[in-house]
Scaffold this active site. Structure first.
Site, PDB file in Angstrom:
ATOM      1  N   CYS A  31       0.860  -1.171   0.000  1.00 31.46           N
ATOM      2  CA  CYS A  31       0.000   0.000   0.000  1.00 31.46           C
ATOM      3  C   CYS A  31       0.900   1.224   0.000  1.00 31.46           C
ATOM      4  CB  CYS A  31      -0.867   0.032   1.252  1.00 31.46           C
ATOM      5  SG  CYS A  31      -2.023  -1.348   1.359  1.00 31.46           S
ATOM      6  N   GLY A  57      -0.720   0.632  -5.089  1.00 34.03           N
ATOM      7  CA  GLY A  57      -2.044   0.052  -4.827  1.00 34.03           C
ATOM      8  C   GLY A  57      -3.090   0.734  -5.661  1.00 34.03           C
ATOM      9  N   ASN A 131       0.854   0.959   5.830  1.00 35.80           N
ATOM     10  CA  ASN A 131       1.512   0.190   4.775  1.00 35.80           C
ATOM     11  C   ASN A 131       2.265  -0.932   5.474  1.00 35.80           C
ATOM     12  OD1 ASN A 131       2.909  -0.739   2.524  1.00 35.80           O
ATOM     13  ND2 ASN A 131       4.549   0.758   2.806  1.00 35.80           N
ATOM     14  N   GLY A 132       1.944  -2.173   5.147  1.00 33.67           N
ATOM     15  CA  GLY A 132       2.677  -3.278   5.753  1.00 33.67           C
ATOM     16  C   GLY A 132       1.767  -4.372   6.261  1.00 33.67           C
ATOM     17  N   CYS A 265      13.303  -3.605   3.233  1.00 31.33           N
ATOM     18  CA  CYS A 265      12.909  -4.589   2.218  1.00 31.33           C
ATOM     19  C   CYS A 265      13.750  -4.419   0.947  1.00 31.33           C
ATOM     20  CB  CYS A 265      11.435  -4.385   1.891  1.00 31.33           C
ATOM     21  SG  CYS A 265      10.874  -5.317   0.474  1.00 31.33           S
ATOM     22  N   TYR A 271      12.122  -3.948  -7.199  1.00 36.02           N
ATOM     23  CA  TYR A 271      10.897  -4.009  -7.982  1.00 36.02           C
ATOM     24  C   TYR A 271       9.812  -3.000  -7.585  1.00 36.02           C
ATOM     25  CZ  TYR A 271       6.418  -6.017  -9.556  1.00 36.02           C
ATOM     26  OH  TYR A 271       5.183  -6.191 -10.081  1.00 36.02           O
ATOM     27  N   SER A 312       9.716  -2.173 -14.497  1.00 36.08           N
ATOM     28  CA  SER A 312      10.665  -2.196 -13.383  1.00 36.08           C
ATOM     29  C   SER A 312      12.032  -2.762 -13.771  1.00 36.08           C
ATOM     30  CB  SER A 312      10.088  -2.990 -12.225  1.00 36.08           C
ATOM     31  OG  SER A 312       9.644  -4.242 -12.686  1.00 36.08           O
ATOM     32  N   ASP A 374      14.768  -9.419 -16.402  1.00 35.71           N
ATOM     33  CA  ASP A 374      13.562  -9.243 -15.582  1.00 35.71           C
ATOM     34  C   ASP A 374      13.997  -9.123 -14.131  1.00 35.71           C
ATOM     35  OD1 ASP A 374      10.923  -8.910 -14.971  1.00 35.71           O
ATOM     36  OD2 ASP A 374      10.251 -10.857 -15.707  1.00 35.71           O
ATOM     37  N   ASP A 375      13.113  -8.559 -13.290  1.00 29.58           N
ATOM     38  CA  ASP A 375      13.526  -8.318 -11.901  1.00 29.58           C
ATOM     39  C   ASP A 375      13.349  -9.524 -11.006  1.00 29.58           C
ATOM     40  OD1 ASP A 375      10.642  -8.119 -11.084  1.00 29.58           O
ATOM     41  OD2 ASP A 375      10.791  -6.393 -12.413  1.00 29.58           O
ATOM     42  N   CYS A 411       6.689 -13.702   1.888  1.00 24.84           N
ATOM     43  CA  CYS A 411       6.906 -12.500   2.690  1.00 24.84           C
ATOM     44  C   CYS A 411       5.811 -12.400   3.745  1.00 24.84           C
ATOM     45  CB  CYS A 411       6.871 -11.264   1.788  1.00 24.84           C
ATOM     46  SG  CYS A 411       7.074  -9.733   2.718  1.00 24.84           S
ATOM     47  N   CYS A 466      16.361  -6.499   4.447  1.00 24.30           N
ATOM     48  CA  CYS A 466      15.668  -7.776   4.529  1.00 24.30           C
ATOM     49  C   CYS A 466      15.829  -8.480   3.187  1.00 24.30           C
ATOM     50  CB  CYS A 466      14.187  -7.568   4.833  1.00 24.30           C
ATOM     51  SG  CYS A 466      13.277  -9.132   4.826  1.00 24.30           S
ATOM     52  N   CYS A 469      13.027 -13.298   1.510  1.00 24.34           N
ATOM     53  CA  CYS A 469      12.389 -14.058   0.434  1.00 24.34           C
ATOM     54  C   CYS A 469      13.433 -14.774  -0.431  1.00 24.34           C
ATOM     55  CB  CYS A 469      11.457 -13.188  -0.394  1.00 24.34           C
ATOM     56  SG  CYS A 469      12.127 -11.602  -0.822  1.00 24.34           S
TER      57      CYS A 469
HETATM   58  S1  SF4 Z   1      10.644 -10.986   2.752  1.00 27.04           S
HETATM   59 FE1  SF4 Z   1      11.271 -10.101   0.746  1.00 27.04          FE
HETATM   60  S2  SF4 Z   1       9.502  -8.901   0.062  1.00 27.04           S
HETATM   61 FE2  SF4 Z   1       9.241  -9.295   2.267  1.00 27.04          FE
HETATM   62  S3  SF4 Z   1      10.111  -7.513   3.335  1.00 27.04           S
HETATM   63 FE3  SF4 Z   1      11.738  -9.065   3.160  1.00 27.04          FE
HETATM   64  S4  SF4 Z   1      12.780  -8.561   1.233  1.00 27.04           S
HETATM   65 FE4  SF4 Z   1      10.841  -7.497   1.198  1.00 27.04          FE
END
Ligand code: SF4
Length: 489
Positions: A31, A57, A131-132, A265, A271, A312, A374-375, A411, A466, A469
């Site tokens: 968001c 969004g 957002n989150g 993130c 992306y 992207s 591609d990303d 995620c 982070c 993923c």
């Molecule tokens: S898990 Fe991946 S998409 Fe989720 S916050 Fe961490 S880096 Fe971002």
């Protein structure tokens, strides 16, 4: 040429503008939030801010404005430009405001969940925009329901409102701190009362959240591109665990918790965020270009043209081309005016391959060896379609280079991702994925390459991203494994 050329399946039709119709296999943004304190045109600024954040969004948009005598809001389904006009924006008077654009999965797209959510609190009116994702929202909700709380939405944001309302503290700032100390996840909150605007970022700083200035007014946004849209300037990024309060005495800097390990993130850089935004002073386009350059050094392939999947991946494709000297070309074109459509093509049109969203440029790729940047690859279905588009347009070879590591884990911090078993990289080897997407060769950017590409532009003051993923290393304890996705749902 790879051994299993799969021809176009004809499924690539009628995709919604936001790309989450199920046909276009990309991750979806969470968001976007925008806030203003101390400006007479707060609602108009929000409107333009939401426009700039629309990529985060497209399901609903809302604005809530306040001053000591008024508190009003308007929310609707659709894009900001569809929800707001002079009639709906006009009554939103007041010098402070919070605003929201929301992504949701199609089945849960309903007005009740549109934000800002507005509540009557014992001390007065309260609006919240998020957002989150609150990873422990379901657990808190079940406990509160046992104690008699009734929830009107399926949004995590309402959980925070209940925690604020039930706090033993009468002072709103203390009550908000009390509530935030009970939630786990990645979140950026804007909370509005008649006389205060409160902003808070999760203890790891997972979601992007920036502070800006416009004259004497304060602005808040998910991305800096929203400040540019309203003529504002970047002031600084919110810090992990920080809580800021604006009232008639000005800005009060506070915390609701000591910051944990900072973990922005990484997918925002890869992306989600707009190329003209900066996160932690690092420009997104520049970071993506560095990812493309690094990818070229890690996985060079001789070819005739480099092309990026719009939008992207274009920055990374430019970086790849610069590094290798292979010309960058617009081999793929996105139709920007697809919008939502409910008209299904006839079988005959399907067979003719009516492609509404993406086309390959035949004159660019015909007879050429193409590097397609591609990303990310999520389920792999989109990559297969795009590779096949290029082949149908006459590309003799298609080499796929991905400007992120293999996406292998869901995620829990606000990005709508499929479960692990649906993620192609979690279930298959590199060679199996290459075959599945019909590419002549396939390489992903390494995790080290990604982090160095992002961090190169950093001031060095802070570090920490982070990458869960990609590497399953989550910066928080995962409390509720069923809770994947966005707090807005
Ligand atoms: S898990 Fe991946 S998409 Fe989720 S916050 Fe961490 S880096 Fe971002």
């Amino acid at each position: 040429m790879s051994d299993a050329v799969k021809l176009w399946t004809g499924e690539f039709y009628n995709e919604g503008v936001s790309g989450h119709s199920g046909l276009f296999d990309k991750l979806n943004e969470e968001c976007g939030v925008f806030g203003v304190f101390g400006h007479p045109d707060a609602s108009s600024l929000c409107y333009y801010g939401l426009h700039a954040l629309q990529h985060r969004g497209q399901e609903s948009a809302g604005i809530c404005t306040a001053d000591p005598d008024h508190f009003q809001y308007y929310r609707g389904m659709g894009l900001a430009k569809e929800v707001f006009n002079s009639e709906t924006l006009g009554p939103l008077t007041g010098s402070s405001a919070i605003a929201h654009v929301r992504y949701s999965t199609a089945g849960e797209s309903k007005l009740a969940n549109a934000q800002p959510l507005v509540f009557k609190y014992r001390e007065g009116d309260l609006a919240i925009a998020t957002n989150g994702n609150l990873d422990n929202a379901n657990i808190i909700k079940r406990n509160l329901e046992k104690q008699g709380s009734i929830f009107q939405t399926t949004s995590d944001t309402e959980v925070l409102a209940h925690l604020i309302a039930r706090s033993k503290h009468d002072d709103i700032v203390d009550a908000v701190k009390d509530a935030l100390q009970q939630v786990v996840g990645g979140f950026a909150f804007l909370i509005l009362t008649r006389d205060k605007l409160i902003a808070a970022l999760d203890p790891n700083g997972l979601r992007p959240f920036v502070i800006g200035r416009l004259g004497s007014a304060y602005l808040f946004a998910s991305e800096t591109c929203a400040f540019d849209a309203v003529g504002g300037t970047y002031y600084r990024d919110m810090k992990p665990g920080e809580l800021l309060v604006l009232d008639r005495d000005g800005l009060h800097e506070d915390r609701f918790t000591e910051g944990g390990q900072r973990a922005i993130c990484a997918m925002e850089y890869i992306y989600f965020a707009r190329p003209d935004s900066d996160i932690d002073t690092i420009n997104i386009h520049s970071a993506r270009k560095r990812m493309g350059k690094r990818l070229a050094t890690e996985a060079f392939v001789d070819a005739d043209v480099v092309t990026g999947v719009p939008d992207s991946s274009i920055s990374a494709a430019i970086g790849f081309a610069e590094q290798t000297g292979i010309p960058y070309e617009l081999g793929l074109i996105k139709n920007r005016y697809t919008g939502r459509t409910f008209i299904q093509p006839s079988q005959e049109l399907r067979e003719q391959g009516v492609k509404m969203k993406l086309s390959a440029v035949r004159k660019v790729v015909e007879g050429k060896r193409v590097v397609m940047i591609d990303d990310s690859i999520v389920r792999g279905t989109t990559s297969l379609r795009i590779v096949n588009l290029l082949r149908e347009a006459g590309a003799t070879e298609v080499h796929v280079r991905i400007s992120s590591p293999p996406f292998m884990n869901p995620c829990y911090y606000g990005i709508d991702t499929p479960s692990r078993k649906e993620l192609i990289a979690a279930m298959h080897s590199l060679e199996e994925i290459r075959k599945a997407i019909n590419a002549d060769s396939l390489h992903f950017l390494s995790r080290e390459g990604l982090l160095e590409s992002i961090g190169e532009g950093s001031t060095g003051k802070q570090s920490g991203y982070c990458t869960a993923c990609f590497d399953n290393s989550y910066p928080t304890e995962i409390v509720d494994v069923t809770k994947i996705g966005c707090a807005c749902d």
